[in-house]
Design a protein around this motif. Structure first.
Motif, PDB file in Angstrom:
ATOM      1  N   VAL A 174       0.851  -1.179   0.000  1.00 42.20           N
ATOM      2  CA  VAL A 174       0.000   0.000   0.000  1.00 42.20           C
ATOM      3  C   VAL A 174       0.894   1.238   0.000  1.00 42.20           C
ATOM      4  N   LEU A 175       0.618   2.128  -0.955  1.00 44.10           N
ATOM      5  CA  LEU A 175       1.420   3.336  -1.145  1.00 44.10           C
ATOM      6  C   LEU A 175       0.636   4.558  -0.694  1.00 44.10           C
ATOM      7  N   ASP A 176       1.253   5.387   0.144  1.00 42.18           N
ATOM      8  CA  ASP A 176       0.686   6.686   0.493  1.00 42.18           C
ATOM      9  C   ASP A 176       1.033   7.668  -0.629  1.00 42.18           C
ATOM     10  N   ILE A 177       0.017   8.222  -1.278  1.00 44.79           N
ATOM     11  CA  ILE A 177       0.249   9.026  -2.479  1.00 44.79           C
ATOM     12  C   ILE A 177       1.044  10.294  -2.179  1.00 44.79           C
ATOM     13  N   GLU A 178       0.727  10.980  -1.111  1.00 46.75           N
ATOM     14  CA  GLU A 178       1.380  12.250  -0.840  1.00 46.75           C
ATOM     15  C   GLU A 178       2.811  12.070  -0.345  1.00 46.75           C
ATOM     16  N   SER A 179       3.029  11.145   0.585  1.00 46.47           N
ATOM     17  CA  SER A 179       4.365  10.968   1.148  1.00 46.47           C
ATOM     18  C   SER A 179       5.245  10.061   0.309  1.00 46.47           C
ATOM     19  N   GLY A 180       4.626   9.227  -0.516  1.00 44.31           N
ATOM     20  CA  GLY A 180       5.393   8.274  -1.304  1.00 44.31           C
ATOM     21  C   GLY A 180       5.834   7.061  -0.517  1.00 44.31           C
ATOM     22  N   GLU A 181       5.422   6.955   0.750  1.00 46.18           N
ATOM     23  CA  GLU A 181       5.814   5.814   1.577  1.00 46.18           C
ATOM     24  C   GLU A 181       5.017   4.571   1.167  1.00 46.18           C
ATOM     25  N   ARG A 182       5.729   3.466   1.021  1.00 50.62           N
ATOM     26  CA  ARG A 182       5.093   2.209   0.626  1.00 50.62           C
ATOM     27  C   ARG A 182       5.302   1.168   1.722  1.00 50.62           C
TER      28      ARG A 182
END
Length: 860
Positions: A76-84
């Motif tokens: 699962v990728l956080d769109i704003e932070s780019g953290e996956r």
């Protein structure tokens, strides 16, 4: 004997040891190349693949399958932070075939889970903490269609009771109820935003090609056919508008797929676009004023956004290639942005977020290329040719009259090998097409030196409804003629294609095409690989899943009772006697689309017809455990890569060979020997055609001359019947050892007959060394007396042929090169000693010409 005499005699022997040194060098180089080949396959199989990116309901996260760890896992990728973050740890399927969907609150992701790829799915869900729960378990295949926005209901399709119908599952009570009971498959179900209505597609018309859009209450009651388009066309619901009143659909009434917006209040339907090209709907934008779709242009796919009111369209500003949106839900992140993947033949899929208000994009997950660069991959050339379904090649299984002449598109990948072997690679489906996207199997073949031809035969998508329906009632007909016509076109157009090293490889319906090409045009191919392919139409009709039976078999061919002749005559197994080419049959044991019985039926028929199974026999057979209808799992892909490239390298004599090849890779080997001229005696190399069945497979025979294309073929035959098969006497050579025949052709030796006159007849051959392994051939040394005055006529031909044979022997026998070289040295030394008396008697002819070894340009 004087010292000078001894030095003269043994000078050639010293040169011979140089040959052994060269052989050792080749051995080391081959082993290094072999290792490099295996490394390439492992690296290609290990390139991480991202699949099914799905935006969460709040637009903040993207769920996806990703095998960056070597195994398919849910990330699962956080769109704003780019953290996956990786949510799963082995709980999701190894094969990423089936999509995922978000729960309404964004805390759960639903996924399909089956047993070892058999596609008999149940529905599970996983939380961010890695908690996995079983949601729905039923017999048959279960497909998650939609999750309600209120988080209370799932809509699934299931074959539990036979045909694919819809079921409603209540999450709180865990109760599941059947809500449709159609005779034809029901699919594409989507719940309205207010969860009060359900849209789906099915067919109740007498016209089997028809598909209509229905709207019913959420419990399936009061269904109403919206009567979109004409009877016989296909309409599908795609998305609900945010106002709960508009329905986005795709329909092909106007020949090409088109995008429409249906207003359930006014019952008005607005079509978008100009109906001049294929366009399919993807989703409404969050405000409901625009629609995102996909536009097809030849072999590329371009996203497009339509303003509903003005009917104006704007294409996404992306490089040429193929864009795809996730299947599991809306791709929109917010007003103006959407998530998609983009790829081309030389670039692997990147995950992008695209701002269609300003037409700018950002890479969210950049494709991993490992040790490769885009320049390492091969781009595709798009070409077109005209076909009436009847190629120049002889039709062996069924004689067809000319069909409608159509313009056919194709993709050609040039490996750079010169001359280049060619793999004809028909796509599956058959309702599908080949595109300018990154294809791992294609790049694997290219990495091995094979060029690849992919043909969008009649029946492929992207060209309109009638083009697709050209294939109805005609499997094994004009579409197979299109494939062969495409092959003939590129052979005529591109002089760098090696006409004598052509194979066909395909999977699923492409596997059917591979089987059919080999029984319909057997003289045109040198090898074939059929993967998860159809061989017996009546058997697959009985044993495939119910919705495949009606929506594929019956839709295209009717039933076996209605059309018994088609089911019999268009089954490749009916024409088993036509097989005249080495084959590899590969099938997953858990395949439920095309059951493994299809491969077993063909295998058993081959054996019954007298064909032999084995690595150097008529055909090879491999069942894949823990696998169904193909797999995206890295280990399983690598297994298939090895099977495919090993077979093609051996059967088409490519270089370097893969690691799995044994010393007995070919039907008979070219001998390595010394070339020594002493007086009127010459020791020359000779390809020995041994009739002894303990040395050559019974199914592979060639005449003693061995160079004529019509002098041998696959088939059981009695020993006196050299050059003719009792099974199929029509001609054509498939048993001859590839390297000697093709390399001789390549050297353009103009007078082979003259050269063969130098060789002793078969009755005079006396083998002096026989390797113990069965089928490894014979190494022999023969002494031929030549008249001095004729020797100069043959020097050039003898030298070039000898150089060729030595090099090819080294390439084919890399595991035994040292042993064979030493053996030849001993044999040749004995021959030299026997000539001493002639040297003493004829001092005027006392000279020794040492071993000469030529090394041609060989790709490593």
């Amino acid at each position: 004997m004087s010292v000078s005499d001894i030095e003269s005699v043994f000078g050639a022997t010293r040169t011979l040891w140089a040959t052994v040194t060269v052989a050792c060098g080749w051995h080391m180089k081959v082993m290094s190349s072999m290792s490099q080949t295996e490394d390439v396959l492992e690296e290609l199989a290990g390139l991480p693949t991202l699949a099914h990116p799905t935006v969460s309901p709040d637009g903040n996260k993207i769920a996806m399958y990703y095998d960056i760890t070597g195994r398919n896992e849910l990330h699962v990728l956080d769109i704003e932070s780019g953290e996956r973050k990786q949510w799963s740890d082995g709980e999701v399927p190894r094969n990423a075939r089936w999509f995922v969907k978000w729960g309404a609150d964004g805390d759960w992701v639903y996924f399909h889970f089956d047993k070892d790829g058999n596609e008999q799915n149940d529905v599970y869900r996983i939380s961010p903490r890695g908690e996995v729960e079983t949601v729905i378990e039923m017999d048959g295949q279960v497909v998650l269609n939609d999750v309600s926005e209120d988080g209370q209901t799932l809509i699934v399709g299931s074959t539990r009771d036979g045909q694919m119908n819809l079921y409603r599952h209540h999450l709180e009570s865990s109760q599941t109820e059947k809500i449709t009971s159609y005779n034809r498959a029901t699919a594409n179900a989507i719940l309205s935003p207010e969860c009060d209505r359900l849209a789906y597609s099915t067919n109740e018309r007498d016209n089997f090609n028809n598909r209509d859009v229905y709207v019913a209450a959420a419990d399936g009651s009061n269904p109403r056919n919206l009567d979109i388009g004409e009877i016989g066309a296909e309409s599908t619901p795609v998305d609900w508008g945010p106002d709960n009143q508009q329905l986005l659909i795709t329909d092909n009434t106007a020949e090409f797929d088109r995008i429409g917006v249906y207003d359930l209040k006014t019952h008005e339907l607005k079509w978008l676009g100009d109906d001049q090209r294929e366009e399919s709907a993807v989703a409404f934008t969050p405000d409901g004023n625009r629609v995102i779709g996909i536009r097809v242009r030849e072999a590329v796919s371009v996203p497009v956004v339509y303003d509903i009111e003005s009917n104006e369209a704007t294409e996404f500003d992306l490089p040429e290639g193929v864009a795809r949106f996730g299947y599991g839900g809306s791709p929109t992140v917010d007003e103006g942005r959407a998530v998609l993947t983009h790829t081309s033949p030389t670039t692997r899929p990147d995950l992008l977020i695209y701002d269609y208000s300003i037409h700018d994009s950002e890479v969210l997950v950049e494709a991993v290329h490992g040790t490769f660069d885009s320049s390492d991959f091969v781009d595709a050339e798009y070409l077109r040719f005209n076909s009436n379904g009847i190629p120049e090649a002889q039709q062996t299984a069924i004689k067809h009259d000319p069909y409608k002449s159509l313009d056919i598109g194709a993709l050609l990948y040039d490996s750079g090998e010169r001359p280049s072997p060619l793999i004809v690679n028909p796509h599956g489906g058959p309702s599908a097409r080949d595109t300018k996207s990154f294809d791992l199997y294609t790049q694997v073949l290219l990495s091995q030196g094979f060029s690849v031809l992919q043909i969008n035969y009649r029946g492929s998508t992207g060209r309109g409804r009638e083009f697709v329906r050209e294939l109805h009632d005609d499997w094994g007909g004009a579409e197979q003629g299109d494939i062969m016509t495409g092959l003939e076109h590129v052979k005529e157009t591109y002089d760098w294609i090696d006409d004598d090293r052509i194979a066909v490889f395909g999977g699923s319906y492409g596997g059917y095409s591979a089987y059919w090409q080999l029984v319909q045009y057997p003289d045109q191919y040198d090898a074939g690989v059929a993967w998860i392919g159809v061989t017996d139409l009546e058997d697959i009709f009985k044993n495939t899943m119910p919705h495949y039976r009606t929506e594929l078999m019956e839709k295209y061919l009717g039933t076996p009772r209605e059309n018994p002749d088609i089911y019999e005559q268009r089954s490749p197994v009916t024409h088993i006697e036509n097989i005249d080419t080495p084959m590899l049959l590969v099938h997953g044991v858990n395949d439920r689309r095309v059951p493994v019985s299809q491969a077993r039926i063909f295998r058993d028929a081959l054996k019954q017809a007298g064909y032999e199974q084995g690595s150097d026999e008529d055909f090879e057979y491999q069942e894949l455990g823990e696998e169904g209808h193909g797999s995206s799992d890295q280990d399983q892909k690598l297994r298939m890569f090895r099977l495919l490239t090993d077979f093609l390298n051996r059967r088409l004599s490519m270089w370097p060979p893969p690691a799995s090849n044994s010393c007995c890779k070919y039907d008979f080997f070219i001998q390595l020997t010394a070339w020594i001229s002493v007086g009127r005696f010459t020791v020359i190399p000779k390809l020995i055609h041994e009739r002894d069945q303990s040395f050559l497979p019974a199914s592979w025979h060639c005449s003693p001359r061995g160079f004529s294309r019509s002098s041998c073929r696959i088939g059981s035959m009695s020993r006196p019947e050299w050059g003719r098969s009792s099974r199929s006497p029509a001609g054509g050579c498939r048993g001859i050892s590839r390297p000697d025949r093709h390399q001789i052709n390549r050297l353009q030796l103009e007078d082979l007959t003259l050269f063969e006159d130098l060789l002793l007849t078969e009755s005079e051959i006396t083998p002096v060394f026989r390797p113990p392994p069965r089928h490894c051939g014979v190494v022999g040394v023969r002494v031929l007396r030549l008249q001095d005055e004729r020797r100069h006529e043959f020097d050039e031909v003898r030298l070039r042929a000898f150089e060729l044979w030595v090099v090819q022997f080294i390439k084919l026998n890399y595991l035994r090169i040292l042993q064979l070289s030493l053996t030849v040295a001993v044999v040749t030394l004995a021959a030299e000693l026997e000539t001493i008396q002639h040297i003493l008697a004829e001092r005027e002819h006392r000279r020794v010409i040492g071993v000469r070894v030529g090394v041609n340009n060989t790709r490593v």
